[in-house]
Design an enzyme around this catalytic site. Structure first.
Site, short mmCIF file in Angstrom:
data_model
loop_
_atom_site.label_atom_id
_atom_site.label_comp_id
_atom_site.label_asym_id
_atom_site.label_seq_id
_atom_site.Cartn_x
_atom_site.Cartn_y
_atom_site.Cartn_z
N ASP A 113 0.82 -1.21 0.00
CA ASP A 113 0.00 0.00 0.00
C ASP A 113 0.85 1.26 0.00
O ASP A 113 0.46 2.29 -0.54
CB ASP A 113 -0.89 0.07 1.26
CG ASP A 113 -1.87 -1.08 1.35
OD1 ASP A 113 -1.95 -1.87 0.39
OD2 ASP A 113 -2.55 -1.18 2.39
N HIS A 240 -7.70 -0.11 -3.88
CA HIS A 240 -6.65 -1.06 -4.25
C HIS A 240 -7.13 -1.97 -5.39
O HIS A 240 -8.17 -2.59 -5.31
CB HIS A 240 -6.17 -1.90 -3.06
CG HIS A 240 -5.67 -1.03 -1.94
ND1 HIS A 240 -5.47 -1.49 -0.68
CD2 HIS A 240 -5.34 0.29 -1.93
CE1 HIS A 240 -5.04 -0.50 0.08
NE2 HIS A 240 -4.95 0.59 -0.64
N CYS A 342 -0.64 -7.95 -1.11
CA CYS A 342 -0.65 -6.79 -0.20
C CYS A 342 0.45 -6.87 0.84
O CYS A 342 1.02 -5.85 1.24
CB CYS A 342 -1.97 -6.74 0.56
SG CYS A 342 -3.41 -6.51 -0.44
O1 DAV Z 1 -12.00 -5.87 -0.84
O2 DAV Z 1 -11.47 -6.17 -2.81
C1 DAV Z 1 -8.78 -5.89 -1.32
C2 DAV Z 1 -7.44 -5.27 -1.59
C3 DAV Z 1 -6.68 -4.96 -0.39
N1 DAV Z 1 -5.40 -4.33 -0.67
C4 DAV Z 1 -11.22 -5.72 -1.73
C5 DAV Z 1 -9.91 -4.96 -1.52
#
Ligand code: DAV
Length: 358
Positions: A113, A240, A342
């Protein structure tokens, strides 16, 4: 000073992985309630954020996630990857700016992130959550070390995160056809995890943590060597890109079928791999994400993929698509908002800058 140009080197998501940062979960703190959480976080946990923001997450959950992270690190090492970890710092300390206060921070569990690696450069993201303002502290010793070894080290303009950045009317007049965001265009912000790299072409989604100014800042910063393409998905709560749109190898694109409708025309000729539904049980706590965190996989090269051990339909699909699956337990880590992609940021992959779309 010893300048090794190959210390930091990564242009895409699939060249052979040589060195990676894996997050740590100790010190993880419940983020303080904010409009940016309202726009993205599962409703089920809003009361937790409202009532306990600034307090540590339950110890048992942290311990269970730490065990999986440590096992994941051993697995990466056994596959020949060098693993580095951020410092462990407690995030349950309040802080303030001249305009706002935060009961505490968040964590150093998700390096993807906060850090964006493009070639030999590491860029610190200007993140939109106030609870993430000082998260970079956990990575500073690593960054200084990479800098000493020759990496280019940059940071986007430091955001102020004042009231004008946020859309306080969020959710009050949302209509079916117009997506609104919890952030405005007051100053550039982005999370690195809204970008996904394919050599000269980088894909991004505008989201509740990434605005157009942030995307424009990165494009100008990188210059004409790179082309940033903004994609739109069917996601009412975007934050994201890496549980939605995952280029896995040249010619192979994994998609979340609930969010990706029209495939961008640049991907004509690529194999479109439609992910099966996640198999994570409904009662399993996922404080920060949907179940589609299942597809947040990590490529060790164009063939080897690390997948959560219990995602049997996905494992089956990967095998049928010709990948070599490396299963790893990660459910307890998933609780904290991400999976293998992540939880990592690639520092070095063996490869060069290429164009995959000509
Ligand atoms: O809920 O699709 C997930 C990604 C986290 N970095 C989601 C986000």
């Amino acid at each position: 000073m010893n300048h090794t140009p190959t210390t930091v080197n990564s242009y895409n998501e699939w060249d052979p992985l040589e060195e990676v940062i894996v997050g740590v979960v100790e010190g993880s703190t419940i983020p303080q309630w904010h409009v940016t959480l309202e726009a993205t976080m599962p409703k089920k946990y809003w009361s937790l954020f409202r009532q306990k923001g600034g307090k540590l997450f339950p110890e048992g959950q942290i311990t269970a996630a730490k065990k999986e992270l440590d096992e994941f690190c051993r697995l990466l090492e056994s596959e020949g990857v060098t693993v580095r970890r951020p410092d462990t710092i407690p995030f349950n300390k309040p802080y303030s700016s001249p305009e706002w206060t935060s009961h505490g921070g968040l964590y150093a569990a998700m390096p993807r992130d906060i850090l964006l690696v493009i070639g030999n450069e590491i860029i610190e993201s200007p993140m939109a959550w106030r609870s993430r303002y000082f998260e970079i502290e956990a990575y500073r010793s690593l960054l200084k070390d990479y800098f000493a070894k020759g990496a280019k080290w940059s940071s986007a303009p430091k955001p102020l995160l004042g009231g004008k950045l946020y859309n306080d009317a969020y959710g009050k007049n949302q209509t079916q056809d117009k997506l609104e965001y919890a952030i405005t265009e007051h100053e550039p912000v982005f999370d690195a995890a809204d970008f996904i790299r394919c050599g000269r072409d980088i894909f991004v989604q505008q989201s509740n943590v990434t605005n157009q100014l942030g995307i424009e800042w990165l494009q100008r910063h990188l210059g004409s060597t790179y082309r940033i393409h903004t994609l739109k998905f069917e996601d009412k709560h975007p934050m994201h890109i890496d549980a939605t749109f995952m280029p896995l190898a040249p010619g192979k694109l994994l998609i979340n079928p609930e969010r990706v409708g029209q495939i961008p025309s640049m991907f004509k000729g690529w194999d479109i791999l439609t992910a099966p539904r996640p198999s994570i049980p409904g009662e399993h706590p996922l404080y920060f994400t949907s179940k589609w965190v299942s597809i947040n996989v990590l490529m060790l090269d164009e063939e080897r993929v690390i997948v959560e051990k219990n995602e049997l339909p996905l494992i089956h699909s990967f095998k049928s698509w010709g990948f070599k699956v490396i299963p790893c337990s990660f459910r307890n880590f998933n609780t904290f908002g991400g999976s293998f992609h992540c939880a990592t940021v690639d520092i070095r992959r063996r490869g060069t800058l290429q164009s995959y779309f000509d």
